[in-house]
Design an enzyme around this catalytic site. Structure first.
Site, short mmCIF file in Angstrom:
data_model
loop_
_atom_site.label_atom_id
_atom_site.label_comp_id
_atom_site.label_asym_id
_atom_site.label_seq_id
_atom_site.Cartn_x
_atom_site.Cartn_y
_atom_site.Cartn_z
N MET A 14 -3.58 1.18 -4.19
CA MET A 14 -3.79 -0.22 -4.56
C MET A 14 -2.43 -0.90 -4.73
O MET A 14 -1.44 -0.24 -5.05
CB MET A 14 -4.58 -0.31 -5.87
CG MET A 14 -6.09 -0.20 -5.65
SD MET A 14 -7.04 -0.41 -7.16
CE MET A 14 -7.03 -2.20 -7.36
N PHE A 15 -2.41 -2.18 -4.49
CA PHE A 15 -1.22 -3.03 -4.62
C PHE A 15 -0.13 -2.71 -3.58
O PHE A 15 1.03 -3.01 -3.80
CB PHE A 15 -0.61 -2.93 -6.04
CG PHE A 15 -1.62 -3.10 -7.14
CD1 PHE A 15 -2.25 -4.33 -7.34
CD2 PHE A 15 -1.96 -2.04 -7.96
CE1 PHE A 15 -3.19 -4.49 -8.35
CE2 PHE A 15 -2.90 -2.19 -8.98
CZ PHE A 15 -3.52 -3.42 -9.17
N SER A 16 -0.51 -2.07 -2.47
CA SER A 16 0.50 -1.73 -1.47
C SER A 16 0.58 -2.75 -0.35
O SER A 16 1.41 -2.63 0.55
CB SER A 16 0.22 -0.33 -0.90
OG SER A 16 -1.02 -0.31 -0.23
N GLY A 17 -0.30 -3.75 -0.37
CA GLY A 17 -0.25 -4.78 0.67
C GLY A 17 -1.17 -4.54 1.85
O GLY A 17 -0.96 -5.08 2.93
N ASP A 84 -12.07 -4.98 5.54
CA ASP A 84 -11.26 -4.69 4.36
C ASP A 84 -12.05 -3.82 3.40
O ASP A 84 -13.28 -3.80 3.44
CB ASP A 84 -10.81 -5.99 3.67
CG ASP A 84 -9.58 -5.77 2.79
OD1 ASP A 84 -8.88 -4.75 2.99
OD2 ASP A 84 -9.31 -6.61 1.91
N GLU A 85 -11.33 -3.09 2.56
CA GLU A 85 -11.95 -2.17 1.58
C GLU A 85 -12.92 -1.23 2.30
O GLU A 85 -14.05 -1.00 1.84
CB GLU A 85 -12.69 -2.96 0.49
CG GLU A 85 -11.82 -3.97 -0.26
CD GLU A 85 -10.74 -3.35 -1.16
OE1 GLU A 85 -10.71 -2.11 -1.33
OE2 GLU A 85 -9.91 -4.13 -1.66
N ALA A 86 -12.45 -0.68 3.41
CA ALA A 86 -13.30 0.18 4.24
C ALA A 86 -13.80 1.41 3.48
O ALA A 86 -14.86 1.96 3.81
CB ALA A 86 -12.53 0.62 5.49
N GLN A 87 -13.07 1.83 2.46
CA GLN A 87 -13.48 3.03 1.69
C GLN A 87 -14.83 2.85 0.99
O GLN A 87 -15.49 3.82 0.65
CB GLN A 87 -12.41 3.42 0.67
CG GLN A 87 -12.36 2.60 -0.61
CD GLN A 87 -11.65 1.26 -0.46
OE1 GLN A 87 -11.03 1.01 0.55
NE2 GLN A 87 -11.73 0.41 -1.47
N CYS A 141 5.83 2.17 -8.01
CA CYS A 141 5.29 2.95 -9.13
C CYS A 141 5.47 2.19 -10.43
O CYS A 141 6.57 1.76 -10.75
CB CYS A 141 5.99 4.31 -9.21
SG CYS A 141 5.46 5.26 -10.66
P1 ADP Z 1 -3.86 -4.03 -1.46
O1 ADP Z 1 -4.86 -4.66 -0.54
O2 ADP Z 1 -3.14 -2.86 -0.85
O3 ADP Z 1 -4.43 -3.67 -2.80
P2 ADP Z 1 -2.76 -6.67 -1.46
O4 ADP Z 1 -2.43 -6.95 -0.03
O5 ADP Z 1 -4.00 -7.29 -1.99
O6 ADP Z 1 -2.73 -5.09 -1.73
O7 ADP Z 1 -1.61 -7.18 -2.39
C1 ADP Z 1 -0.31 -6.71 -2.33
C2 ADP Z 1 0.48 -7.70 -3.17
O8 ADP Z 1 0.13 -7.50 -4.53
C3 ADP Z 1 1.98 -7.53 -3.10
O9 ADP Z 1 2.52 -8.52 -2.27
C4 ADP Z 1 2.44 -7.76 -4.49
O10 ADP Z 1 3.05 -9.03 -4.61
C5 ADP Z 1 1.22 -7.81 -5.35
N1 ADP Z 1 1.26 -6.81 -6.39
C6 ADP Z 1 1.88 -5.65 -6.38
N2 ADP Z 1 1.71 -4.96 -7.53
C7 ADP Z 1 0.91 -5.75 -8.29
C8 ADP Z 1 0.36 -5.63 -9.58
N3 ADP Z 1 0.56 -4.56 -10.36
N4 ADP Z 1 -0.43 -6.62 -10.00
C9 ADP Z 1 -0.65 -7.70 -9.25
N5 ADP Z 1 -0.16 -7.88 -8.03
C10 ADP Z 1 0.62 -6.92 -7.56
MG MG Z 2 -6.84 -5.04 -0.76
ZN ZN Z 3 6.85 7.09 -10.79
#
Ligand code: ADP
Ligand code: MG
Ligand code: ZN
Length: 180
Positions: A14-17, A84-87, A141
């Protein structure tokens, strides 16, 4: 089959873009004049029901569907589909993706590779096996700032499917993930 359509997987914690990358790829296809359509699981109601939204609030319209097979009912004239959210999709999704590719429809799907226990998440490992390209993204992290590849659940809830955001989940590196 014209042999040209391929499956691209965007994965990581999560939060990896992942959603951000999926949106960028769909917009790229639209700019190239291709007809696109994005799907998401109906159960993921965290944000809008008719869009996929990133953590940074960027969004693109998407159709919420209850079952993988429903994708096949909504692809007339579509050249590139995003998922999106294929899992969160059911076990039919690999079969549906194969059918799409055979029809020459390009498929780009984003989803978590591992659940909060670091176990393979649903059909994602199968999709990764099928993909022509897999993009592995990392987050930062929340424990130490290094590259994160795990999704850590802060709550003690044990259900595999538990929708949430920063209040429940954080991205962690392997060391911080194992420290608990
Ligand atoms: P994913 O779909 O992989 O969960 P997203 O594409 O929705 O990720 O969002 C990634 C974005 O979230 C990054 O550009 C970053 O700015 C933001 N982000 C990263 N870590 C956090 C966090 N802990 N809380 C909120 N936003 C975050
Ligand atoms: Mg997402
Ligand atoms: Zn760490």
């Amino acid at each position: 089959m014209d042999g040209k359509a391929t499956l691209t997987i965007i994965t990581g914690p999560m939060f990896s873009g992942k959603t951000e990358t999926l949106i960028a790829k769909i917009k790229e296809a639209q700019s190239a004049g291709l007809v696109t359509k994005v799907f998401k699981p109906a159960m993921d109601t965290r944000y809008a029901t008719d869009a996929i939204v990133t953590h940074s609030k960027d969004s693109i319209s998407a159709q919420a569907i209850a079952q993988s097979q429903d994708i096949l009912k909504h692809i007339e004239g579509v050249q590139v589909i995003g998922i999106d959210e294929a899992q969160f999709f059911d076990e039919e999704l690999p079969v549906v993706c194969t059918a799409l590719l055979e029809q020459g429809v390009e498929v780009i799907a984003g989803g978590l590779d591992k659940d909060y226990r670091a176990l393979p998440f649903g059909i994602m490992p199968q999709l990764i096996e099928m993909a022509a390209e897999t993009i592995y993204l990392t987050a930062v992290c929340s424990g130490c700032g290094k590259e994160a590849t795990y999704t850590y659940r802060k709550s003690s809830e044990k259900a595999t499917f538990l929708l949430g955001e920063q209040e429940i989940y954080e991205a962690r590196c392997e060391d911080c993930f194992k420290k608990k």
